[in-house]
Motif scaffolding. Structure first.
Motif, PDB file in Angstrom:
ATOM      1  N   LEU A 126       0.822  -1.210   0.000  1.00 20.61           N
ATOM      2  CA  LEU A 126       0.000   0.000   0.000  1.00 20.61           C
ATOM      3  C   LEU A 126       0.857   1.262   0.000  1.00 20.61           C
ATOM      4  O   LEU A 126       0.431   2.315  -0.474  1.00 20.61           O
ATOM      5  N   TYR A 127       2.067   1.155   0.507  1.00 22.41           N
ATOM      6  CA  TYR A 127       2.999   2.284   0.547  1.00 22.41           C
ATOM      7  C   TYR A 127       3.288   2.815  -0.850  1.00 22.41           C
ATOM      8  O   TYR A 127       3.534   4.007  -1.040  1.00 22.41           O
ATOM      9  N   LEU A 128       3.264   1.936  -1.833  1.00 22.37           N
ATOM     10  CA  LEU A 128       3.625   2.309  -3.210  1.00 22.37           C
ATOM     11  C   LEU A 128       2.413   2.618  -4.079  1.00 22.37           C
ATOM     12  O   LEU A 128       2.571   2.950  -5.252  1.00 22.37           O
ATOM     13  N   THR A 129       1.223   2.523  -3.525  1.00 20.07           N
ATOM     14  CA  THR A 129       0.026   2.705  -4.349  1.00 20.07           C
ATOM     15  C   THR A 129      -0.140   4.102  -4.939  1.00 20.07           C
ATOM     16  O   THR A 129      -0.752   4.225  -6.010  1.00 20.07           O
ATOM     17  N   PRO A 130       0.353   5.196  -4.325  1.00 17.92           N
ATOM     18  CA  PRO A 130       0.258   6.488  -5.020  1.00 17.92           C
ATOM     19  C   PRO A 130       0.976   6.484  -6.373  1.00 17.92           C
ATOM     20  O   PRO A 130       0.500   7.096  -7.336  1.00 17.92           O
ATOM     21  N   ILE A 131       2.120   5.789  -6.445  1.00 16.25           N
ATOM     22  CA  ILE A 131       2.831   5.656  -7.717  1.00 16.25           C
ATOM     23  C   ILE A 131       1.957   4.919  -8.725  1.00 16.25           C
ATOM     24  O   ILE A 131       1.871   5.304  -9.900  1.00 16.25           O
TER      25      ILE A 131
END
Length: 358
Positions: A310-315
């Motif tokens: 989820l940490y990378l979901t903005p990307i």
């Protein structure tokens, strides 16, 4: 936002943050008599690492040296330092993806104002610190390899070892991140076709794991402890992991949709799947898809277990919007996402609660 979140955050998201980090820290600071009542630290089990505890321990000792003896100040400083490390990881991630994604103004809004970042970064949990260090180590490692590969790799062996050591220490903080490190190992060979890189990467991680065992030796009162094996044995072999509940394989799909800030969670889920399909050679596709599949297979599930994904979901969301930027419906979703981000910031900072995002 990170500064504000560090100041206003209270309590903990998961009990593990308190009983696996702060309680042992209090024990080392002589604020409590023992920690044998916490089953993971019991003399017959010893499956929790001490590295993050000692990391915070030396920070608190420094504060005491300067005459700051208020535990509330200690807590704020620990949250602030953890938050700043998290923010550095965002800068590293942003710099790396500038090569692959054209960050427009709206992309910067989505990325740097994603409500999940300041909230999780202000936590003193192993999830937060582990993810932050892993992102820092991985992005710095890839940047070095992209800039200097085929020029004079031998001159940069120290940097590769150092950044691999940071990755390894993130695993010491949070063992789950080993499932990020494994696909990264294979991706490095696939991308650069260099045995030397993989050897240096492995050596850096091994040194970090050994350093973790040294801190565990002191943490468990000068007793040699193989924490990694104990963690695997008690959770997987003896089945302690399942005692906390057994969930179906699709748990993370339904849990993300229902608890990770719906209706944004719908965009997040579909954009993640879309990114994996369209970027099969991307390092973060390799890491997040492998990690997600493994944790879908494991019996006991909690939403925090997939925080690294989820940490990378903005990307993933930014890539999704860029790919379909000519479609009006996507532009509508993009502006709808802006409004929701502002809404969640309002809920967090004015109602001063953290559970609302889950």
């Amino acid at each position: 936002m990170h500064l504000i979140a560090s100041y206003y955050s209270v309590g903990y998201y998961s009990l593990d943050e308190h009983f696996q980090i702060l309680e042992p820290l209090g024990y080392k600071l002589n604020l409590r008599l023992g920690i044998s009542s916490i089953w993971e630290f019991h003399d017959t089990i010893k499956l929790r690492p001490w590295s993050q505890v000692y990391f915070y321990y030396f920070i608190v000792k420094l504060l005491i040296f300067f005459g700051l003896n208020d535990p509330f100040i200690w807590s704020f400083c620990l949250r602030l330092i953890s938050s700043m490390i998290g923010f550095v990881s965002l800068l590293c991630l942003y710099k790396l993806f500038l090569r692959e994604i054209d960050f427009k103004k709206y992309s910067l809004i989505i990325f740097f104002l994603f409500w999940f970042y300041p909230i999780i970064h202000a936590r003193t949990s192993s999830e937060n610190l582990g993810i932050s260090f892993f992102i820092i180590g991985t992005t710095l490692l890839i940047n070095v390899l992209n800039n200097y590969y085929n020029k004079n790799l031998l001159k940069h062996c120290i940097k590769i070892l150092l950044f691999s050591f940071i990755i390894g220490f993130s695993i010491v903080f949070r063992f789950n991140l080993g499932f990020f490190a494994i696909p990264l190992f294979f991706w490095l060979f696939y991308k650069y076709r260099s045995v030397l890189i993989n050897i240096l990467y492995s050596i850096g991680i091994i040194f970090a794991l050994l350093a973790g065992l040294i801190t565990d030796f002191f943490g468990y009162n000068n007793v040699i402890t193989f924490t990694y094996y104990n963690y695997f044995y008690f959770n997987i072999i003896s089945g302690a992991f399942e005692r906390f509940g057994v969930d179906p394989w699709y748990y993370y799909f339904s849990e993300t949709l229902s608890k990770f800030s719906p209706p944004i969670s719908i965009i997040i889920l579909f954009s993640s799947l879309f990114f994996w399909l369209k970027n099969k050679k991307n390092v973060f596709t390799w890491m997040t898809s492998f990690y997600f599949i493994v944790f879908c297979y494991l019996s006991h599930k909690e939403l925090r277990f997939i925080f690294p994904v989820l940490y990378l979901t903005p990307i993933f969301c930014i890539f999704f919007f860029e790919y379909f930027k000519t479609l009006k419906v996507i532009n509508f979703l993009k502006y709808f996402l802006y409004l929701l981000i502002l809404f969640f910031y309002y809920k967090y900072f004015y109602q001063q609660t953290e559970r609302f995002i889950f």
